[in-house]
Design a protein around this motif. Structure first.
Motif, PDB file in Angstrom:
ATOM      1  N   LEU A   1      49.807  34.303  44.240  1.00  0.00           N
ATOM      2  CA  LEU A   1      48.953  35.230  44.877  1.00  0.00           C
ATOM      3  C   LEU A   1      48.448  34.502  46.215  1.00  0.00           C
ATOM      4  O   LEU A   1      48.126  35.045  47.466  1.00  0.00           O
ATOM      5  N   GLY A   2      48.248  33.399  46.027  1.00  0.00           N
ATOM      6  CA  GLY A   2      47.531  32.352  47.265  1.00  0.00           C
ATOM      7  C   GLY A   2      48.641  32.286  48.503  1.00  0.00           C
ATOM      8  O   GLY A   2      47.996  31.844  49.548  1.00  0.00           O
ATOM      9  N   THR A   3      49.790  32.465  48.511  1.00  0.00           N
ATOM     10  CA  THR A   3      50.575  32.350  49.579  1.00  0.00           C
ATOM     11  C   THR A   3      50.652  33.635  50.464  1.00  0.00           C
ATOM     12  O   THR A   3      51.390  33.615  51.346  1.00  0.00           O
TER      13      THR A   3
ATOM     14  N   PRO B   1      41.020  47.754  50.781  1.00  0.00           N
ATOM     15  CA  PRO B   1      40.626  46.207  50.840  1.00  0.00           C
ATOM     16  C   PRO B   1      42.022  45.293  50.715  1.00  0.00           C
ATOM     17  O   PRO B   1      41.897  44.867  49.644  1.00  0.00           O
ATOM     18  N   PHE B   2      42.848  45.332  51.507  1.00  0.00           N
ATOM     19  CA  PHE B   2      43.888  44.494  51.451  1.00  0.00           C
ATOM     20  C   PHE B   2      43.412  43.003  51.599  1.00  0.00           C
ATOM     21  O   PHE B   2      44.298  42.093  51.086  1.00  0.00           O
TER      22      PHE B   2
ATOM     23  N   ASN C   1      45.672  42.655  45.783  1.00  0.00           N
ATOM     24  CA  ASN C   1      46.388  41.897  46.772  1.00  0.00           C
ATOM     25  C   ASN C   1      47.054  42.729  47.564  1.00  0.00           C
ATOM     26  O   ASN C   1      47.986  42.078  48.416  1.00  0.00           O
ATOM     27  N   GLY C   2      46.770  43.888  47.508  1.00  0.00           N
ATOM     28  CA  GLY C   2      47.621  44.843  48.792  1.00  0.00           C
ATOM     29  C   GLY C   2      49.009  45.227  48.287  1.00  0.00           C
ATOM     30  O   GLY C   2      49.957  45.844  49.032  1.00  0.00           O
ATOM     31  N   ILE C   3      49.506  44.816  47.129  1.00  0.00           N
ATOM     32  CA  ILE C   3      50.932  45.496  46.449  1.00  0.00           C
ATOM     33  C   ILE C   3      50.727  45.896  45.430  1.00  0.00           C
ATOM     34  O   ILE C   3      50.073  45.421  44.210  1.00  0.00           O
ATOM     35  N   PRO C   4      51.269  47.034  45.170  1.00  0.00           N
ATOM     36  CA  PRO C   4      51.157  47.807  43.835  1.00  0.00           C
ATOM     37  C   PRO C   4      52.198  47.086  42.841  1.00  0.00           C
ATOM     38  O   PRO C   4      53.214  46.372  43.263  1.00  0.00           O
ATOM     39  N   ASN C   5      51.979  47.414  41.570  1.00  0.00           N
ATOM     40  CA  ASN C   5      52.880  46.861  40.537  1.00  0.00           C
ATOM     41  C   ASN C   5      53.107  45.382  40.494  1.00  0.00           C
ATOM     42  O   ASN C   5      54.254  44.730  40.726  1.00  0.00           O
ATOM     43  N   THR C   6      52.259  44.608  40.917  1.00  0.00           N
ATOM     44  CA  THR C   6      52.352  43.185  40.792  1.00  0.00           C
ATOM     45  C   THR C   6      51.617  42.429  39.769  1.00  0.00           C
ATOM     46  O   THR C   6      51.706  41.194  39.434  1.00  0.00           O
TER      47      THR C   6
END
Length: 821
Positions: free
Chosen positions: A230-232, A244-245, A390-395
């Motif tokens: 996630l940090g990248t 809230p991305f 984190n702004g991305i579904p299904n992660t």
């Protein structure tokens, strides 16, 4: 194990035709006319050609010849029928389009019976009716149109009666069936059952024991897709307005371990819909005298499915509004999906029924007492809401665990006239109590409480008008509820023979329903609404039915009917106001979801049943028109919320009116002394007659998941090879186009622009069998010979995830051994 998209089916059709060719000149037992079928569709024994209802009957012989084991294996042959398979959370069976959307959360529109027992309840996001493994049945009766007068409140569109073979007093017999098969692109399957009939006291007491087991190897695959830690991901320092991305930086500060978390690396879970079924049935029959009979039935069945039963379509257009996302490498036609957590299902039922009958001189008194207890557990992925973190579904593996445990007691008493005269009648009372415990529990499987820290961050940095309450617990959501439904009904039927050829009948049902619930909600998703809630609801409904029939000759029967049907309303379950508050306001329910009221239909039918060509042709035809008022509809609340909102819950509401009209035709013909043709055709024009703009439901829009046309044709050829009898059978099924649910993507398209269609598929099945000895028969079969990719349902998760579909079973080849003695 067979590889993906196997090719073995090319050898099956010649094998079946070859067996038929060997028997071309073999002597067989000739049939002069079609046999009559006796049914109990009106709670009394009648020949099918004298029933003034739209009824289809499947005999025990046809159940065996067609390899019927569940709803899906015979509904395609029923005109006006459709089944919306929605994977684990409920498959809806409906007739004539009466039942939009899935029936998860709602009461069903079709009553399902096992013998005398209605096995239906309110689903609350799990399956509302149990799909028994169909073994050792005397027949299946499918009644179309409202049947509430004799079969209860949730037969708005019809009723299905699975009638088991009773214990027989007249001798010992046993049967063993063993089947093995392989599914193209999937795994091997097998099933077996044993039936043993034993007289215990001559002419008085008999016991019948049935045991069965089955393994469906499945054919859907789950392809996990790995991502960077996630940090990248790109971040910004100032949080914008929702969605809230950019909340991740503060989440990382609150929980530094989040920086090291990564979605599981790529790996494939094969055949996720693999299912194991185990069951037993005990039947006891006692006839102490010529007037008294007792039948006791005990049924135990459980089934386990290890994962999801759907495929996903990752169109790049789905991700246009997500700046960091790319479609996963999944292929719809390879039956693949993409989930960060594995779904699963366990479903167990125990059922007991005692039927007592006593013959008076002019009537038969029947008492049916039943109890059943069902426990269904589901694990469903909520990974689509990962975008909040984190702004991305299904992660991120977020999961909803759901448990449903209805316990149902039913008592019915009815008195049915038996003498033949100008007047026939039936009178009865019905009582039922449903005690249903339901739980929904959300969990973050990372162990890092990322969703919790996201809400802490949101409460800290968002402006007050956007900020959620500060979480006081790390529990995501935990709702435990208890629902009670108590119903009392009085029903009856009065028939009068006006002349020797004209019969008129009036039937009715009056029922009183009391509902109550109490629930406890915990978890930060419920915000300030955590705690206890309770409520009550009550309904009283009277529904009549009028019939007029004319029998000018023994081979001609005509009827007309007008009937009202109803379905009980429900008490909606709690939804988290933190995620769904704006959606509730948009739907017009700022104080929470109220109970629904019953929806009703008025149905009008004209029908005929004809025996022609010296009874070598039987023709049944029906024309119908149905008015549907105050229909209950299941929909995601996100349809009423802001784009990209977090509400992943659904609701039920009364959303307008609809109507349905069409024709249904069934025919069976002897084309020769050993060749039988079965035909069925259905045309249904079902559409809404009012507007619900938020759901894209408009006046004139088609009711979802209802094929306009269905066709079915089958040829059965009786043969002999080397003096041994056998058969060869070919059947063709066609299901026409279905409209998707209006709130889903209006069209599903491949990137190349090829339109994606729901329904509109052809299926060809072949089966042949030969008696090897007097007690042993061998059969071979090929289902879906041409490996048609047929879609039964398509949906989205409120528009946040990838469109997903459920499909018919790919090509399946197998063999069966049947042993009788």
């Amino acid at each position: 194990m067979q590889s993906k998209r196997g090719v073995r089916s090319t050898r099956v059709a010649p094998a079946v035709l070859g067996v038929a060719a060997l028997a071309a000149t073999a002597p067989v037992e000739l049939r002069a006319e079609l046999e009559e079928i006796v049914v109990t569709a009106q709670r009394r024994a009648q020949t099918l050609d004298r029933v003034p209802l739209s009824v289809s009957a499947i005999t025990s012989d046809d159940i065996e010849l067609r390899g019927i084991r569940d709803f899906a294996s015979y509904l395609a042959a029923i005109p006006g029928a459709s089944m919306q398979d929605t994977s684990a959370v409920g498959g809806e069976i409906k007739f004539r389009g009466i039942g939009p959307g899935q029936n998860a959360q709602m009461s069903p529109t079709t009553a399902i019976y096992l013998g005398e027992v209605p096995v239906i309840h309110t689903g609350r996001n799990v399956n509302a009716s149990y799909n028994f493994w169909l073994v050792d049945l005397d027949r299946i009766e499918v009644l179309r149109g409202p049947q509430g007068q004799l079969f209860g409140s949730n037969s708005l569109s019809g009723a299905i009666r699975n009638i088991p073979v009773r214990a027989q007093l007249d001798g010992f017999d046993a049967a063993v069936n063993i089947t093995g098969s392989g599914t193209s692109g999937g795994a091997e399957n097998w099933d077996g059952d044993v039936a043993l009939n034993m007289p215990l006291i001559e002419d008085q007491l008999a016991l019948r024991l049935i045991a069965y087991a089955a393994h469906d190897g499945g054919w859907y695959d789950n392809k996990f897709a790995g991502t960077d830690p996630l940090g990248t991901l790109p971040v910004t320092t100032t949080p914008p307005a929702p969605p809230p991305f950019s909340l991740f930086p503060l989440v990382a500060q609150l929980e530094p371990a989040a920086l090291d978390y990564a979605t599981p690396p790529p790996r494939r879970a094969r055949n996720t819909n693999a299912t194991d079924i185990r069951g037993a049935r005990i039947m006891l029959r006692w006839e102490p005298g010529t007037r008294t009979r007792a039948d006791l039935m005990a049924v135990f069945e459980d089934r386990d499915t290890k994962g999801a039963a759907f495929a996903e379509y990752a169109n790049p257009l789905t991700f246009a509004f997500l700046p960091f996302a790319t479609p996963p490498d999944i292929d719809l036609r390879r039956h693949e999906h993409f989930q960060t957590s594995t779904e699963g299902q366990s479903d167990k039922i125990s059922l007991f029924n005692l039927v007592l009958e006593y013959d008076f001189d002019a009537a038969t008194l029947t008492s049916s007492t039943s109890y059943w207890d069902r426990t269904e557990e589901l694990a469903l992925s909520l990974g689509v809401t990962s975008f909040l973190i984190n702004g991305i579904p299904n992660t991120i593996p977020l999961v909803s665990y759901r448990t449903d445990n209805p316990q149902v007691i039913t008592q019915e008493l009815r008195l049915t006239s038996t003498h033949e005269g100008r007047i026939d009648w039936l009178a009865g009372v019905f009582w039922q109590e449903i005690d249903q415990r339901h739980r929904v529990f959300g969990q973050d499987l990372t162990g890092l409480d990322l969703r919790y820290w996201r809400d802490v961050a949101a409460a800290t940095v968002f402006p007050p008008q956007f900020a959620p309450p500060m979480p006081t617990t790390t529990t995501l959501a935990d709702n435990q509820a208890r629902y009670r439904d108590e119903q009392f009904a009085v029903f009856g039927q009065l028939g009068y023979r006006v002349t020797e050829t004209v019969h008129a009948a009036f039937s009715f049902r009056w029922f009183d329903l009391d509902q109550s619930f109490r629930s406890t909600s915990l978890g930060f998703q419920f915000g300030l609404a955590q705690g206890e809630q309770s409520g009550v609801n009550s309904e009283q409904v009277f529904t009549p039915r009028f019939e007029l029939s004319w029998t000018p000759t023994d081979d001609h029967f005509y009827y007309a009917s007008a009937a009202e049907g109803f379905r009980t309303g429900i008490i909606n379950r709690d939804v988290p106001p933190l995620d769904c508050g704006s959606a509730l306001v948009g739907a017009g329910f700022p104080d929470g979801l109220p109970p629904t009221t019953p929806d009703t239909v008025w149905s009008y039918e004209l029908g005929t049943r004809l025996a022609l060509l010296d009874r070598r042709l039987r023709l049944n035809a029906t024309a119908f028109y149905v008015d549907w008022s105050d229909l209950q509809m299941n929909f995601p609340l996100s349809a009423f919320g802001p784009p990209g909102g977090a509400c992943a819950y659904d609701a039920v509401a009364n959303v307008g009116d609809a109507r349905s009209s069409g024709i249904e035709v069934e025919a069976t013909a002897l084309l020769g002394e050993r060749l039988r043709l079965d035909l069925a055709f259905g045309y249904t024009d079902a559409q809404f007659t009012s507007d619900v703009p938020q759901l894209n439901v408009l006046d004139g829009a088609k009711i979802p998941f209802t094929p306009e046309t269905t066709f079915y044709a089958a040829l059965l050829y009786d043969l002999q090879v080397g003096g041994r009898p056998g058969f060869a059978r070919i059947e063709w099924q066609y299901v026409g186009d279905k409209e998707p649910l209006g709130l889903d993507f209006p069209t599903f398209q491949y990137p190349a622009g090829v339109p994606f269609r729901i329904g509109d598929h052809h299926v060809v099945n072949l089966r042949a069998g030969l008696d090897l000895t007097e007690s042993l028969r061998a059969e071979i079969f090929a289902n879906n010979v041409f490996d048609e990719f047929g879609v039964t349902n398509a949906s989205t998760t409120g528009g946040l995830g990838y469109p997903f579909v459920t499909t018919i079973r790919p090509r399946t080849l197998g063999a069966t051994l049947r042993w009788r003695f």
